[in-house]
Design a protein around this motif. Structure first.
Motif, PDB file in Angstrom:
ATOM      1  N   GLU D  47       0.771  -1.352   0.032  1.00  0.00           N
ATOM      2  CA  GLU D  47       0.116  -0.138   0.004  1.00  0.00           C
ATOM      3  C   GLU D  47       0.816   1.279  -0.017  1.00  0.00           C
ATOM      4  N   ILE D  48       1.716   1.040   0.784  1.00  0.00           N
ATOM      5  CA  ILE D  48       2.853   2.235   0.819  1.00  0.00           C
ATOM      6  C   ILE D  48       3.157   2.616  -0.408  1.00  0.00           C
ATOM      7  N   LYS D  49       3.950   1.544  -1.301  1.00  0.00           N
ATOM      8  CA  LYS D  49       4.373   1.575  -2.444  1.00  0.00           C
ATOM      9  C   LYS D  49       3.340   2.170  -3.617  1.00  0.00           C
ATOM     10  N   THR D  50       2.104   1.739  -3.478  1.00  0.00           N
ATOM     11  CA  THR D  50       0.951   2.199  -4.191  1.00  0.00           C
ATOM     12  C   THR D  50       0.899   3.541  -4.289  1.00  0.00           C
ATOM     13  N   HIS D  51       1.147   4.208  -3.053  1.00  0.00           N
ATOM     14  CA  HIS D  51       0.842   5.840  -2.631  1.00  0.00           C
ATOM     15  C   HIS D  51       2.034   6.401  -2.901  1.00  0.00           C
ATOM     16  N   GLY D  52       3.006   5.469  -3.337  1.00  0.00           N
ATOM     17  CA  GLY D  52       4.467   6.324  -3.589  1.00  0.00           C
ATOM     18  C   GLY D  52       5.032   6.979  -2.486  1.00  0.00           C
ATOM     19  N   LEU D  53       4.872   6.140  -1.220  1.00  0.00           N
ATOM     20  CA  LEU D  53       5.319   6.922  -0.027  1.00  0.00           C
ATOM     21  C   LEU D  53       6.581   6.284   0.479  1.00  0.00           C
ATOM     22  N   GLU D  54       7.316   5.610  -0.399  1.00  0.00           N
ATOM     23  CA  GLU D  54       8.265   4.841   0.281  1.00  0.00           C
ATOM     24  C   GLU D  54       9.496   5.521   0.969  1.00  0.00           C
ATOM     25  N   HIS D  55       9.607   6.828   0.651  1.00  0.00           N
ATOM     26  CA  HIS D  55      10.731   7.721   1.168  1.00  0.00           C
ATOM     27  C   HIS D  55      10.378   8.388   2.547  1.00  0.00           C
ATOM     28  N   THR D  56       9.038   8.249   3.098  1.00  0.00           N
ATOM     29  CA  THR D  56       8.741   8.860   4.005  1.00  0.00           C
ATOM     30  C   THR D  56       7.894   7.923   4.909  1.00  0.00           C
ATOM     31  N   CYS D  57       7.311   6.997   4.465  1.00  0.00           N
ATOM     32  CA  CYS D  57       6.578   5.921   5.322  1.00  0.00           C
ATOM     33  C   CYS D  57       7.317   4.486   5.231  1.00  0.00           C
ATOM     34  N   ARG D  58       7.357   3.650   6.349  1.00  0.00           N
ATOM     35  CA  ARG D  58       7.837   2.589   6.093  1.00  0.00           C
ATOM     36  C   ARG D  58       7.300   1.459   7.200  1.00  0.00           C
ATOM     37  N   THR D  59       7.341   0.224   7.097  1.00  0.00           N
ATOM     38  CA  THR D  59       6.902  -0.745   8.006  1.00  0.00           C
ATOM     39  C   THR D  59       8.143  -1.106   8.589  1.00  0.00           C
ATOM     40  N   LYS D  60       7.912  -1.972   9.891  1.00  0.00           N
ATOM     41  CA  LYS D  60       9.230  -2.216  10.567  1.00  0.00           C
ATOM     42  C   LYS D  60       8.741  -3.524  11.229  1.00  0.00           C
ATOM     43  N   GLY D  61       9.249  -5.158  11.029  1.00  0.00           N
ATOM     44  CA  GLY D  61       8.692  -5.921  11.979  1.00  0.00           C
ATOM     45  C   GLY D  61       9.348  -5.896  13.283  1.00  0.00           C
ATOM     46  N   VAL D  62       8.571  -5.814  14.273  1.00  0.00           N
ATOM     47  CA  VAL D  62       9.033  -5.826  15.813  1.00  0.00           C
ATOM     48  C   VAL D  62       8.601  -6.948  16.449  1.00  0.00           C
ATOM     49  N   TYR D  82      -2.851  -0.187  17.353  1.00  0.00           N
ATOM     50  CA  TYR D  82      -4.113  -0.798  16.260  1.00  0.00           C
ATOM     51  C   TYR D  82      -3.878  -2.414  16.675  1.00  0.00           C
ATOM     52  N   LYS D  83      -5.212  -2.827  17.072  1.00  0.00           N
ATOM     53  CA  LYS D  83      -5.512  -4.318  17.383  1.00  0.00           C
ATOM     54  C   LYS D  83      -6.104  -4.979  16.245  1.00  0.00           C
ATOM     55  N   LYS D  84      -6.093  -6.234  16.444  1.00  0.00           N
ATOM     56  CA  LYS D  84      -7.014  -6.974  15.401  1.00  0.00           C
ATOM     57  C   LYS D  84      -6.724  -6.541  13.951  1.00  0.00           C
ATOM     58  N   VAL D  85      -5.563  -6.368  13.606  1.00  0.00           N
ATOM     59  CA  VAL D  85      -5.483  -5.468  12.317  1.00  0.00           C
ATOM     60  C   VAL D  85      -5.483  -6.695  11.161  1.00  0.00           C
ATOM     61  N   ALA D  86      -6.057  -6.497  10.063  1.00  0.00           N
ATOM     62  CA  ALA D  86      -6.217  -7.440   8.935  1.00  0.00           C
ATOM     63  C   ALA D  86      -5.537  -6.835   7.716  1.00  0.00           C
ATOM     64  N   ALA D  87      -5.236  -7.824   6.782  1.00  0.00           N
ATOM     65  CA  ALA D  87      -4.609  -7.196   5.706  1.00  0.00           C
ATOM     66  C   ALA D  87      -5.142  -6.265   4.901  1.00  0.00           C
ATOM     67  N   SER D  88      -6.704  -6.569   5.010  1.00  0.00           N
ATOM     68  CA  SER D  88      -7.478  -5.455   4.312  1.00  0.00           C
ATOM     69  C   SER D  88      -7.590  -4.031   5.046  1.00  0.00           C
ATOM     70  N   ASP D  89      -7.032  -4.086   6.154  1.00  0.00           N
ATOM     71  CA  ASP D  89      -6.873  -2.786   6.526  1.00  0.00           C
ATOM     72  C   ASP D  89      -6.150  -1.742   6.368  1.00  0.00           C
ATOM     73  N   ALA D  90      -5.127  -2.327   5.395  1.00  0.00           N
ATOM     74  CA  ALA D  90      -3.766  -1.584   5.228  1.00  0.00           C
ATOM     75  C   ALA D  90      -4.251  -0.439   4.461  1.00  0.00           C
ATOM     76  N   PRO D  91      -5.145  -0.186   3.417  1.00  0.00           N
ATOM     77  CA  PRO D  91      -5.327   1.064   2.768  1.00  0.00           C
ATOM     78  C   PRO D  91      -5.711   2.153   3.878  1.00  0.00           C
ATOM     79  N   GLU D  92      -6.486   1.620   4.585  1.00  0.00           N
ATOM     80  CA  GLU D  92      -7.187   2.823   5.523  1.00  0.00           C
ATOM     81  C   GLU D  92      -5.783   3.313   6.472  1.00  0.00           C
ATOM     82  N   LEU D  93      -5.054   2.376   7.040  1.00  0.00           N
ATOM     83  CA  LEU D  93      -4.017   2.654   7.660  1.00  0.00           C
ATOM     84  C   LEU D  93      -2.914   3.669   7.198  1.00  0.00           C
TER      85      LEU D  93
END
Lengths: 169, 239, 177, 546
Positions: D47-62, D82-93
């Protein structure tokens, strides 16, 4: 300490996976104390430890045959029989027990007609009971093949395993 | 270290004794005719402290200590035969009787079995815990010897003598908990063992009728252990 | 003074303990002076009477009949003696236990029978799942192990009990003696 | 690796991280992974890629964020959870970085579950990427080691650990400083430091979580300990059942070796230390020190009588230090902040914090770290959120098969080593199972005895046969076919096990029975005398909790 260079025993057959086992043994200098590590490698490569494998590993590491067998049967992680195509591990840790793991196990026992540690006659499904998967937060937990599932219900469990039973894969 | 410096004095059952520093409580007791029961211990083999029958009390501690592996210490005060110890020993031996199928009346070792003798010495007239009656095998595949798992108490003397004295390590234990069994090689019939030298040491260190020679009647199956101190002594001299 | 009432009971055993009792020989007379044998496989008395002072039980509890019998004996007896290894440990009768009742029936009534093989439903008491020592069925007062206990041991035990003393039997007998 | 180089790495990493205005921390520890958190992370990346936000926004596995029951969990750099997050919530997040939090997924962080905790061991859990050493260094990692190596003598390190009052977190609570100084004093040219990660208690997953979330912290603790006691070789004995923990430990060891923090002449000093992994193979008894040593040596994991203690003759008969994962994980902070700082947390005799794995019949299951001395009530009802489904609290089980079940009367008892022992349980490694009124306590006791029976190594008679006989008795009692004599036999055998068994497994195996006999005697009585199970669990030979 002088080491005696016994002729290394040869692998039971041409299977390429023995090379992985050999490399584990080489890494530890074929030392007897590497028995458990080597057995881990064999089980990872072949899925279980058979007599030929134990004989080969024991001879290679200069471990007495009876000791190799004693170690292989002491640790419940090791299995001397091949597993089924699919494995279903029901966690019987305390948290899972409190949340009904026994009912899950009972459902599978009656469905598959096997006890924990056994494989169905057609070799499709192995039923295992684990001591604790450490997924207590998600109790009761079950591992379908390699995948952990939490908060499992007897219905869900039956449905999943029934799928395995019906497929010819 | 001089000999004098290595001498310890201690009390056992209110009697004064002196002992060498490396000796265990059991050594000192034996030398002085004080009876402490034991089943896994056998002079000449390594100690494992497993049968728990030789537990003794040492003043100043609430814990019990296995006499076979507890070295003497200066000023130690040992009690070997309190009411409490007797009670525990009886219970342990009773548990052992329930574990397998110890039918003394039809055993080749009847009359010279260490476990049977000990039961009488500890005044066990019956076993209060329920017997397990497990199904246990008898392996008579060896040309000269038999292993009867019904009568095995898992003292591991056979394992140790085979490993430490004979050097073959034919015997070991498989499984764990109540399912432990003595095995030869890869749990194969004794008769087909590739490693057994047929020396029979295991048979003669076995405290019960679990290991015996074929064709011996009850009165004949005496276990002869003279070889053990002899071999130990000979080896020490060589070193 | 009236004589004490003595009884002997035979459950699942080989009768060796009773043979050993008979080996008292002339000492039986000494016993008879102090006690009356009110019930025994050795006498012609069909019903176990009430108010027995001392009962010696030979044999393990192996069948439903054994169980019923020993419970009745216990109710009617003051001092119950478990006599011999079968009573004390289940001994040889107990050697069937690891195999299970079904295998025992099959071996006895089918595999080794040439004429009309079949497991009897009546006239033979049903076996319990396991042959058990007597003390696992009812409380026991005195234990006399041995296979069989010697006549001397039995004489000593009876003698002490008749005098109202608990016998000290450890020095005299043991399992398998 | 010099102290300066370490600082450089930390600064470079912090700078790299600050380039991102937004970070989604996705829990990829075992708990959330089994709720498909990896697919959540992948979806966010996409989703980050789709929005072209790769340089300001990232995910981190913790690592683990603690509240496992609400997973998959995702947190942001602003502290939103955020709790009980599903893959389908990604765009909104991903859109939320512009418009503000997605309220339907927000998990309030002002609840007691988060507020009442104090994190030392779990400081980095759920914060850093366990597979990137730079992230650990940026969070201050390895500065304790550098400090110890460059500014302190081994004796001074031990002094700080002794002052901290840290006690072994594996269960028995032996003073860590004392253990270290015993090994330090042992005369030998070869010594070992072992990390016991064979977390075997059913219902405990603290060590797994620490290893998955912050493996370098454990390595750093081991390194400091090895330096202090003079060990040059180490083993981490970890359960084969923890594949993710093993993978991350392997990665961490490789990274540390590459940076010269493991291996020969660490940080240019004369101190060398090598760590090897050893996989356990499903034997609870290997948590016992001498059995663990036997297992590392490739033998059957049977304990042997002590003395000699491992500190004198352990692995390969050499002096050996054995501590568990959590004990080591406390060490870096003690060195960084000083023993006195640590000693200010907790109670008189039990210092610092303790990690507990909350599980069973409780609202918030998961991992918590609390200061010693907190009450059971605070843990169960505030942090844990109480009992679900309108049922009532009955007992809390601590210490696993070696521990006991404590009833309601102990809810206000402070949690420390002495209080728990006095009440008939033990601190144990940190499993805490809450039991509600739907459970039968005799059945629970039977469950634990079954565990001990199955896990008995079979070496000594009392444990091998005694656990079997006790289990048979409990089977008879739960089957409602027992007699009053069975109760006295039960007491006798428990005493026998406790007093005469060879090792801790056998000696502590009767604890669950003894504690339930003590606090739930009426339930035993109902089974034995009235042939009735008050909770309706037992009877007719079925047994088993519902």
């Amino acid at each position: 300490m002088a080491t005696i260079d016994f002729a290394r025993p040869t692998a039971p057959n041409q299977d390429k996976r023995w090379r992985i086992v050999e490399s584990t043994m080489r890494r530890v200098g074929h030392h007897p104390r590497a028995l458990i590590e080597t057995l881990h490698t064999v089980q990872e490569a072949f899925g279980y430890l058979d007599r030929d494998a134990l004989r080969y590993v024991a001879a290679s590491l200069h471990v007495p045959l009876s000791r190799a067998y004693g170690v292989a049967t002491f640790y419940h992680y090791f299995t001397l029989k091949p597993a089924g195509q699919h494995t279903c591990v029901v966690c019987t840790g305390t948290a899972c027990y409190i949340k009904g793991a026994n009912q899950l196990l009972g459902a599978l026992k009656s469905m598959l007609k096997v006890e924990p540690g056994e494989t169905t006659g057609d070799g499709k499904v192995s039923l295992l009971a684990a001591r604790c998967l450490g997924s207590c937060g998600l109790a009761p937990a079950v591992v379908y093949d390699q995948e952990v599932a939490g908060k499992v219900s007897a219905e869900g469990l039956r449905a999943r395993v029934a799928q395995w039973m019906s497929h010819d894969a | 270290m001089t000999v004098a410096a290595g001498i310890k004095t201690l009390k056992i059952d209110d009697r004064d004794f002196s002992a060498r520093a490396q000796e265990t409580i059991l050594d000192v007791a034996r030398q002085n005719g004080i009876f402490i029961p034991s089943l896994c211990e056998l002079k000449g083999l390594s100690e494992v402290g497993a049968c728990r029958l030789c537990l003794v009390e040492i003043k100043g501690s609430n814990r019990l200590f296995p006499a076979c592996v507890t070295p003497v210490e200066e000023g130690m005060e040992v009690t070997t035969n309190s009411e409490r110890l007797q009670r525990y020993r009886r219970s342990i031996l009773e548990l052992l009787f329930t574990e397998r199928n110890h039918v003394c009346s039809v055993c080749v070792s009847n009359g010279h079995c260490e476990m049977q003798t000990l039961a009488q010495k500890l005044e066990i007239t019956h076993v209060r815990f329920p017997y397990r009656y497990p199904k246990a095998e008898v392996d008579a595949s060896h040309q000269r010897f038999v292993v009867d798992h019904n009568r095995c108490i898992l003292c591991s003397r056979c394992v140790r003598v085979c490993d430490e004295i004979e050097g073959a390590h034919t015997w070991d234990l498989k499984g764990r908990g109540i399912h432990v069994r003595v095995i030869t090689d890869l749990d194969e019939p004794w008769g087909s063992s590739e490693t057994c030298t047929g020396c029979g040491k295991c048979v003669h260190v076995c405290p019960t009728g679990a290991l015996f020679e074929k064709g011996r009647s009850v009165a004949e199956m005496m276990k002869r252990r003279q070889f053990l101190p002899y071999l130990t002594l000979m080896r020490e001299d060589r070193e | 003074m009236s004589k004490l009432k003595l009884a002997t009971v035979w459950l699942d055993g080989c009768s060796g303990c009773h043979m050993s009792l008979l080996d008292l020989d002339e000492r039986l007379l000494a016993v008879a002076e102090k006690a009356e044998l009110v019930y025994s496989p050795l006498v012609d008395q069909k019903i176990f009477p009430n108010g027995v002072d001392i009962a010696l039980v030979e044999g393990a509890v192996s069948s439903e009949e054994d169980l019923d019998k020993i419970q009745m004996v216990r109710e009617r007896t003051k001092t119950l003696v478990s006599l011999g290894d079968c009573a004390v440990t289940a001994n040889v009768p107990g050697m069937r236990n690891p195999f299970g009742v079904r295998a025992v029936y099959a071996r006895a009534y089918r595999e080794n029978v040439t004429l009309e093989p079949g497991i009897p439903n009546d006239s033979v008491p049903r076996l319990l799942p396991c042959s058990r020592p007597v003390h696992e069925a009812v409380p026991i007062d005195v234990y006399v192990p041995g296979c069989p206990p010697s006549a001397d041991t039995i004489f000593y035990v009876i003698g002490e009990l008749l005098e109202g003393r608990p016998p000290e039997i450890c020095a005299k007998t043991r399992f398998g003696a | 690796m010099t102290p300066e180089e370490l600082i450089e790495i930390a600064e470079a990493e912090r700078e790299a991280q600050s380039e991102y205005a937004h970070t989604f921390n996705v829990c990829v520890a075992a708990g959330c992974l089994s709720c498909q958190s990896q697919s959540v992370k992948d979806a966010l990346d996409q989703e980050i890629k789709t929005h072209g936000l790769e340089h300001t926004c990232r995910t981190k596995g913790v690592g683990c964020m603690g509240l496992c029951s609400e997973g998959p969990l995702v947190s942001t750099e602003k502290g939103t959870l955020y709790k009980k997050v599903a893959a389908s919530d990604a765009p909104e997040l991903v859109e939320s970085v512009e418009v503000g939090p997605v309220s339907r997924l927000v998990c309030p962080t002002d609840m007691p579950f988060f507020q009442k905790q104090k994190k030392i061991v779990l400081e980095n859990s759920g914060v850093i990427d366990a597979e990137r050493m730079e992230d650990y260094v940026a969070a201050g990692g390895y500065s304790g080691l550098i400090q110890a190596l460059t500014e302190m003598t081994p004796a001074q390190v031990i002094e700080q650990v002794t002052r901290s009052g840290l006690r072994g977190r594996g269960g028995a609570g032996y003073p860590t400083g004392l253990k270290w100084s015993t090994v330090a004093k042992a005369q030998s040219t070869r010594k070992f430091a072992i990390c016991n990660a064979d977390e075997g208690d059913p219902g405990a997953f603290m060590d797994r979580s620490v290893l998955e979330s912050d493996p370098h912290r454990v390595l750093e603790g081991m390194l400091i300990a090895a330096y202090a006691v003079g060990a040059s070789e180490g083993f981490i004995y970890v359960r084969a059942e923890y594949p993710l923990a093993i993978k991350r430990l392997r990665t961490a060891i490789r990274q540390a070796e590459r940076l010269g923090l493991l291996g020969g002449n660490i940080c240019g000093t004369r101190f060398s230390f090598h760590i090897d992994l050893r996989l356990g193979a499903g034997a609870f008894v290997c948590g016992e020190e001498t059995a663990l040593i036997a297992s590392i040596e490739g033998r059957r994991g049977t304990p042997r009588p002590r003395p000699p203690y491992p500190a004198q003759a352990g692995v390969f008969d050499e002096p050996t230090l054995i501590n568990n994962v959590e004990t080591y994980a406390n060490v870096p902070m003690i060195i960084r902040n000083g023993g006195d700082w640590y000693a200010r947390i907790g109670t008189e005799k039990s210092k610092g914090t303790k990690v507990f794995a909350l599980a069973g019949r409780i609202q918030n299951t998961g991992l918590v770290e609390v200061p010693m001395g907190i009450t059971l009530r605070e843990i169960v009802f505030e942090i844990g959120g109480g009992i679900p489904d309108g049922r009532n609290f009955k007992a809390v089980q601590t210490g696993g098969p070696s521990g006991g079940c404590l009833p309601g009367q102990f809810l206000d008892m402070p949690v420390d080593y002495e209080s728990l022992a006095k009440a008939g349980s033990i601190m144990g490694s940190g499993g805490m199972i809450v039991i509600d009124d739907s459970a039968c306590m005799v059945d629970v006791a039977k469950y634990f005895m079954d565990f001990c029976m199955t896990e008995s190594c079979g070496k000594c008679i009392p444990c091998r046969v005694g656990t079997y006989q006790v289990h048979e008795l409990l089977k008879r009692i739960t089957g409602c076919e027992s007699t009053p004599q069975d109760m006295s036999m039960l007491q006798e055998l428990c005493d026998l096990l406790k007093t005469t068994s060879l090792c801790g497994l056998g000696q502590s195996s009767p604890n669950p029975v003894l504690s339930t006999l003590r606090y739930f005697a009426d339930e035993y009585k109902a089974h034995v005398e009235d042939h009735n199970c008050p909770a309706g669990v037992c009877g007719n030979g079925s047994g088993g909790a519902r």
